[in-house]
Design a protein around this motif. Structure first.
Motif, PDB file in Angstrom:
ATOM      1  N   ALA A  86      36.720 -30.358  12.400  1.00 32.80           N
ATOM      2  CA  ALA A  86      36.784 -29.710  10.538  1.00 32.80           C
ATOM      3  C   ALA A  86      37.057 -28.568  10.077  1.00 32.80           C
ATOM      4  CB  ALA A  86      34.815 -30.470  10.312  1.00 32.80           C
ATOM      5  N   VAL A  87      36.210 -28.148  10.402  1.00 32.16           N
ATOM      6  CA  VAL A  87      36.772 -26.185  10.595  1.00 32.16           C
ATOM      7  C   VAL A  87      38.209 -25.546  10.838  1.00 32.16           C
ATOM      8  CG1 VAL A  87      36.661 -23.457  11.261  1.00 32.16           C
ATOM      9  CG2 VAL A  87      34.833 -25.191  11.234  1.00 32.16           C
ATOM     10  N   ALA A  88      38.935 -26.176  11.463  1.00 32.08           N
ATOM     11  CA  ALA A  88      40.308 -26.106  11.119  1.00 32.08           C
ATOM     12  C   ALA A  88      41.263 -27.024   9.912  1.00 32.08           C
ATOM     13  CB  ALA A  88      41.175 -26.387  12.335  1.00 32.08           C
ATOM     14  N   ASP A  89      40.420 -28.379   9.814  1.00 31.46           N
ATOM     15  CA  ASP A  89      41.032 -29.141   8.357  1.00 31.46           C
ATOM     16  C   ASP A  89      41.033 -27.775   7.423  1.00 31.46           C
ATOM     17  OD1 ASP A  89      42.610 -31.294   7.150  1.00 31.46           O
ATOM     18  OD2 ASP A  89      41.322 -32.306   7.922  1.00 31.46           O
ATOM     19  N   THR A  90      39.580 -27.439   7.387  1.00 34.45           N
ATOM     20  CA  THR A  90      39.309 -26.754   6.172  1.00 34.45           C
ATOM     21  C   THR A  90      39.971 -25.811   6.023  1.00 34.45           C
ATOM     22  OG1 THR A  90      37.069 -28.318   5.983  1.00 34.45           O
ATOM     23  CG2 THR A  90      37.272 -25.836   4.453  1.00 34.45           C
ATOM     24  N   LEU A  91      40.784 -25.088   6.689  1.00 37.83           N
ATOM     25  CA  LEU A  91      41.030 -23.914   6.698  1.00 37.83           C
ATOM     26  C   LEU A  91      42.381 -23.766   6.235  1.00 37.83           C
ATOM     27  CD1 LEU A  91      40.100 -21.321  10.481  1.00 37.83           C
ATOM     28  CD2 LEU A  91      39.409 -21.340   7.214  1.00 37.83           C
ATOM     29  N   ALA A  92      43.334 -24.848   6.628  1.00 36.24           N
ATOM     30  CA  ALA A  92      44.438 -25.211   6.361  1.00 36.24           C
ATOM     31  C   ALA A  92      43.721 -25.394   5.310  1.00 36.24           C
ATOM     32  CB  ALA A  92      44.668 -26.490   6.944  1.00 36.24           C
ATOM     33  N   ARG A  93      42.856 -25.773   4.355  1.00 37.44           N
ATOM     34  CA  ARG A  93      42.946 -26.290   2.355  1.00 37.44           C
ATOM     35  C   ARG A  93      42.630 -25.259   1.780  1.00 37.44           C
ATOM     36  NH1 ARG A  93      43.550 -31.988   2.612  1.00 37.44           N
ATOM     37  NH2 ARG A  93      43.691 -33.061   4.613  1.00 37.44           N
ATOM     38  N   VAL A  94      41.791 -24.513   2.377  1.00 36.72           N
ATOM     39  CA  VAL A  94      41.303 -23.097   1.875  1.00 36.72           C
ATOM     40  C   VAL A  94      42.582 -22.105   1.984  1.00 36.72           C
ATOM     41  CG1 VAL A  94      39.933 -21.295   1.996  1.00 36.72           C
ATOM     42  CG2 VAL A  94      39.326 -23.580   2.367  1.00 36.72           C
ATOM     43  N   ARG A  95      43.564 -21.969   2.690  1.00 42.15           N
ATOM     44  CA  ARG A  95      44.424 -21.291   2.465  1.00 42.15           C
ATOM     45  C   ARG A  95      45.349 -21.341   2.208  1.00 42.15           C
ATOM     46  NH1 ARG A  95      44.020 -20.471   9.063  1.00 42.15           N
ATOM     47  NH2 ARG A  95      42.478 -18.410   8.928  1.00 42.15           N
ATOM     48  N   ALA A  96      45.673 -22.627   1.507  1.00 46.14           N
ATOM     49  CA  ALA A  96      46.967 -23.363   0.939  1.00 46.14           C
ATOM     50  C   ALA A  96      46.699 -23.645  -0.797  1.00 46.14           C
ATOM     51  CB  ALA A  96      47.320 -24.908   1.438  1.00 46.14           C
ATOM     52  N   ALA A  97      44.994 -23.089  -0.722  1.00 45.66           N
ATOM     53  CA  ALA A  97      44.693 -23.144  -2.059  1.00 45.66           C
ATOM     54  C   ALA A  97      44.798 -22.337  -2.833  1.00 45.66           C
ATOM     55  CB  ALA A  97      42.951 -23.311  -2.303  1.00 45.66           C
ATOM     56  N   LYS A  98      45.550 -22.773  -4.918  1.00 44.29           N
ATOM     57  CA  LYS A  98      45.356 -21.096  -5.705  1.00 44.29           C
ATOM     58  C   LYS A  98      44.080 -20.691  -6.024  1.00 44.29           C
ATOM     59  CE  LYS A  98      49.989 -21.158  -4.526  1.00 44.29           C
ATOM     60  NZ  LYS A  98      50.505 -20.147  -3.218  1.00 44.29           N
ATOM     61  N   ARG A  99      43.143 -21.656  -5.996  1.00 48.47           N
ATOM     62  CA  ARG A  99      41.962 -21.356  -7.433  1.00 48.47           C
ATOM     63  C   ARG A  99      41.098 -22.443  -6.682  1.00 48.47           C
ATOM     64  NH1 ARG A  99      40.727 -19.311 -11.780  1.00 48.47           N
ATOM     65  NH2 ARG A  99      39.862 -20.536 -13.379  1.00 48.47           N
ATOM     66  N   PRO A 100      40.143 -22.173  -5.496  1.00 42.66           N
ATOM     67  CA  PRO A 100      38.993 -22.733  -4.755  1.00 42.66           C
ATOM     68  C   PRO A 100      37.777 -22.027  -5.912  1.00 42.66           C
ATOM     69  CG  PRO A 100      39.995 -21.436  -3.419  1.00 42.66           C
ATOM     70  CD  PRO A 100      40.870 -21.490  -4.861  1.00 42.66           C
ATOM     71  N   VAL A 101      36.692 -23.595  -5.841  1.00 40.21           N
ATOM     72  CA  VAL A 101      36.012 -23.738  -6.484  1.00 40.21           C
ATOM     73  C   VAL A 101      34.399 -23.866  -5.068  1.00 40.21           C
ATOM     74  CG1 VAL A 101      35.633 -25.473  -7.497  1.00 40.21           C
ATOM     75  CG2 VAL A 101      34.479 -23.325  -8.490  1.00 40.21           C
ATOM     76  N   LEU A 102      32.785 -22.819  -4.977  1.00 38.36           N
ATOM     77  CA  LEU A 102      32.261 -23.318  -3.817  1.00 38.36           C
ATOM     78  C   LEU A 102      31.547 -24.376  -5.050  1.00 38.36           C
ATOM     79  CD1 LEU A 102      32.144 -20.590  -1.985  1.00 38.36           C
ATOM     80  CD2 LEU A 102      32.098 -22.975  -1.254  1.00 38.36           C
ATOM     81  N   ILE A 103      30.730 -25.354  -4.884  1.00 37.23           N
ATOM     82  CA  ILE A 103      29.034 -26.117  -5.638  1.00 37.23           C
ATOM     83  C   ILE A 103      28.403 -25.730  -4.599  1.00 37.23           C
ATOM     84  CG2 ILE A 103      28.357 -27.990  -6.156  1.00 37.23           C
ATOM     85  CD1 ILE A 103      31.290 -29.019  -7.510  1.00 37.23           C
ATOM     86  N   GLY A 104      27.102 -25.324  -4.654  1.00 35.65           N
ATOM     87  CA  GLY A 104      26.517 -25.156  -3.597  1.00 35.65           C
ATOM     88  C   GLY A 104      25.428 -26.457  -3.982  1.00 35.65           C
ATOM     89  N   GLY A 105      24.935 -27.128  -3.303  1.00 37.48           N
ATOM     90  CA  GLY A 105      23.872 -27.976  -3.385  1.00 37.48           C
ATOM     91  C   GLY A 105      22.841 -27.718  -2.398  1.00 37.48           C
ATOM     92  N   LEU A 106      21.463 -28.607  -2.379  1.00 34.51           N
ATOM     93  CA  LEU A 106      19.899 -28.762  -2.444  1.00 34.51           C
ATOM     94  C   LEU A 106      19.609 -28.392  -0.450  1.00 34.51           C
ATOM     95  CD1 LEU A 106      16.725 -27.951  -2.591  1.00 34.51           C
ATOM     96  CD2 LEU A 106      17.304 -31.051  -2.946  1.00 34.51           C
ATOM     97  N   GLU A 107      20.803 -29.246   0.067  1.00 38.70           N
ATOM     98  CA  GLU A 107      20.580 -29.665   1.043  1.00 38.70           C
ATOM     99  C   GLU A 107      21.214 -27.957   2.228  1.00 38.70           C
ATOM    100  OE1 GLU A 107      20.162 -32.031   3.694  1.00 38.70           O
ATOM    101  OE2 GLU A 107      19.223 -32.076   1.290  1.00 38.70           O
ATOM    102  N   LEU A 108      21.977 -27.401   0.926  1.00 34.07           N
ATOM    103  CA  LEU A 108      22.137 -25.768   1.755  1.00 34.07           C
ATOM    104  C   LEU A 108      20.530 -24.931   2.132  1.00 34.07           C
ATOM    105  CD1 LEU A 108      24.534 -24.510  -0.167  1.00 34.07           C
ATOM    106  CD2 LEU A 108      24.969 -24.813   2.169  1.00 34.07           C
ATOM    107  N   TYR A 109      19.296 -24.987   1.206  1.00 35.82           N
ATOM    108  CA  TYR A 109      18.517 -24.384   1.201  1.00 35.82           C
ATOM    109  C   TYR A 109      17.236 -25.531   2.826  1.00 35.82           C
ATOM    110  CZ  TYR A 109      13.381 -23.530   0.603  1.00 35.82           C
ATOM    111  OH  TYR A 109      11.985 -23.857   0.562  1.00 35.82           O
ATOM    112  N   ALA A 136      18.832 -26.870   5.225  1.00 39.32           N
ATOM    113  CA  ALA A 136      19.198 -26.911   6.410  1.00 39.32           C
ATOM    114  C   ALA A 136      19.741 -25.050   6.719  1.00 39.32           C
ATOM    115  CB  ALA A 136      20.758 -26.726   6.567  1.00 39.32           C
ATOM    116  N   ALA A 137      18.825 -24.270   6.168  1.00 36.51           N
ATOM    117  CA  ALA A 137      18.617 -23.336   6.161  1.00 36.51           C
ATOM    118  C   ALA A 137      19.529 -22.640   6.376  1.00 36.51           C
ATOM    119  CB  ALA A 137      17.817 -22.581   7.500  1.00 36.51           C
ATOM    120  N   LEU A 155      25.479 -29.935   8.930  1.00 39.62           N
ATOM    121  CA  LEU A 155      26.286 -28.427   7.962  1.00 39.62           C
ATOM    122  C   LEU A 155      26.037 -27.297   7.905  1.00 39.62           C
ATOM    123  CD1 LEU A 155      26.727 -28.476   4.708  1.00 39.62           C
ATOM    124  CD2 LEU A 155      23.784 -28.251   4.578  1.00 39.62           C
ATOM    125  N   ARG A 156      24.316 -26.913   8.444  1.00 36.18           N
ATOM    126  CA  ARG A 156      24.822 -25.785   8.839  1.00 36.18           C
ATOM    127  C   ARG A 156      25.497 -25.367   9.912  1.00 36.18           C
ATOM    128  NH1 ARG A 156      19.300 -22.374  11.154  1.00 36.18           N
ATOM    129  NH2 ARG A 156      19.648 -20.278  11.549  1.00 36.18           N
TER     130      ARG A 156
END
Length: 495
Positions: free
Chosen positions: A132-155, A157-158, A258-259
């Motif tokens: 899952a990390v490798a798949d995501t990394l490939a897309r991040v490195r190919a992106a030109k304009r990514p954005v992050l959306i933070g959700g409640l489950e981050l809290y 999951a600490a 998630l964590r």
């Protein structure tokens, strides 16, 4: 937390708060008494609603585990199981101990005596996490304009610190959902604001819409978060991590926590996009001077100007925690920006009125940090009188009470305005009678001065702000109308 209640009237009285804790995933142990065996043989017991076990059955619906402790030989294990589920699921649990059982001696099994006090947490499948990390990394490195959306489950999951580290490594704009406001520092230079679907500030909508990769981490697809609309993020351009799974475009990785996923991603070598981010909200700011500015200072106070003044106050006086009552201020609070580590509290999902004032008292007892409360007159008339307990506990909440003469959040959808009216309490005088300090503000200048004075006062303070009945916070009117339209048509509303 732990709450102890009497059987019947006491237990039934807290069903709604416990339901809110269940919906918002707050770990809470409810301990109730109950009638003894001899009393149960009577034709009826005072406080009883239907039958002896009816309260237990009610709490089964709003807790992750509910037990009537009846057998001494199993009592220790039953109590341990309920507490364990509370810790694991982060939801309320219920124990009912009847009157004639309170003093009973119970055996404690060896495994509980030797228990180390920890509860096992689910772990990720290492291979799936790696892919899952490798798949995501490939897309991040190919992106030109990514954005992050933070959700409640981050809290939950600490994972907030790992999310912060990930954002700073990437150097991209960060927005949060409605129920996750505060999961990312609001005064951080990468924080762009709150994403509420079509009710987001225009620049936030545009930024998310034009992103070629959206990393949505811990976000829940609720009607509040989506702004009563369809998701605006296209799946093929997204990575969505929630609970125990990660979706990378149309690939799904199960058994990935998630964590673990956020932490692993934050440890990787990532491109830094060095984005210059400007914080956005829905408030209107006028650039006036001279006589025009003086007239505005004397004009009737509006929700927009009230929120601008609160923001200026919080920027100058860092460290307050903010509590937003359900109703208009649940949406108005979205425009509030905290500084200096202040936290934001609201029932962003369950949205029960009467939350803010009592919650602020409990939080100040627990943290020692002074809270600022945004509350409507309707919510205050439900539970606001609890503030009368503040003096004996040495508490000093600062309550900004929006008095618009009724349940005005329903005005956009109710044809019966007479049903929205509330009696006009003498709020400032009540604050004085309860041992605090009361102010009234009808203009922006008066509110500014009241906030300044309130900050210097050691007692609790209530500032009654008179707002026209037809005035609502920027998002409220559009959201309520869209929700009503969606309910009538059965279709997703669009602005």
């Amino acid at each position: 937390g732990v709450v102890c209640v009497t059987y019947g009237a006491g237990g039934h009285n807290i069903v709604n708060p416990v339901a809110g804790a269940y919906a918002e995933q707050v770990p809470l142990l409810v301990v109730s008494g109950g009638p003894g065996e001899a009393e149960q043989k009577l034709s009826g017991i005072h406080h009883q609603a239907k039958d002896v076990e009816s309260q237990w059955r009610i709490f089964q619906q709003v807790t992750c585990a509910a037990e009537i402790v009846q057998h001494p030989e199993r009592a220790a294990l039953e109590i341990h199981e309920v507490v364990g589920k509370i810790a694991m699921e982060r939801r309320p649990g219920y124990l009912e101990i009847h009157r004639d059982f309170v003093d009973a001696e119970i055996p404690v099994p060896r495994e509980l005596v030797e228990w180390d006090g920890s509860f096992p947490r689910p772990t990720s499948d290492a291979r799936k996490l790696s892919e899952a990390v490798a798949d995501t990394l490939a897309r991040v490195r190919a992106a030109k304009r990514p954005v992050l959306i933070g959700g409640l489950e981050l809290y939950r999951a600490a994972a907030e610190r790992d999310f912060l580290q990930l954002a700073e490594k990437l150097g991209v704009a960060v927005v949060t959902t409605v129920d996750a406001k505060g999961v990312f520092p609001m005064d951080h230079p990468l924080h762009m604001g709150i994403h509420v679907g079509p009710f987001s500030p225009p620049a936030v909508q545009k930024r998310v819409r034009e992103a070629d990769l959206v990393l949505a981490l811990g976000t829940l697809l609720t009607d509040m978060n989506l702004g009563a609309a369809k998701p605006q993020v296209r799946r093929e351009r997204s990575v969505w991590a929630l609970g125990e799974r990660v979706n990378v475009s149309f690939h799904q990785y199960t058994d990935v926590m998630l964590r673990d996923f956020v932490a692993a991603l934050a440890r990787e070598r990532l491109p830094n996009f060095s984005e210059k981010v400007v914080y956005q909200d829905n408030l209107l700011r006028k650039r006036s001077s001279g006589d025009a500015k003086a007239r505005e200072e004397r004009a009737a106070l509006t929700n927009n100007d009230l929120l601008l003044e609160v923001n200026e106050f919080l920027a100058a006086n860092k460290g307050y925690h903010v509590f937003a009552e359900s109703g208009d201020m649940l949406f108005g609070g979205l425009e509030v920006r905290l500084h200096g580590g202040g936290l934001y509290f609201a029932q962003g999902y369950y949205a029960s009125m009467g939350f803010a004032v009592p919650a602020s008292l409990g939080a100040q007892i627990g943290t020692g940090i002074r809270p600022l409360v945004l509350c409507g007159d309707g919510g205050f008339q439900m539970t606001g009188s609890e503030i009368s307990h503040a003096p004996r506990h040495g508490l000093s909440p600062l309550v900004v009470l929006i008095n618009n003469s009724g349940w005005q959040i329903f005005r956009p959808v109710s044809p019966r305005e007479d049903l929205l009216s509330l009696p006009n309490w003498p709020y400032a005088e009540l604050a004085q009678a309860w041992g605090g300090v009361g102010f009234r503000a009808q203009t922006r200048a008066e509110l500014r001065e009241a906030l300044r004075a309130a900050h210097e006062v050691r007692e609790f303070v209530l500032i009654e702000c008179r707002i026209p009945p037809t005035d609502l916070s920027p998002v409220t009117r559009r959201y309520i109308r869209a929700s009503a339209r969606r309910a009538r048509t059965g279709k997703t509303a669009r602005r």
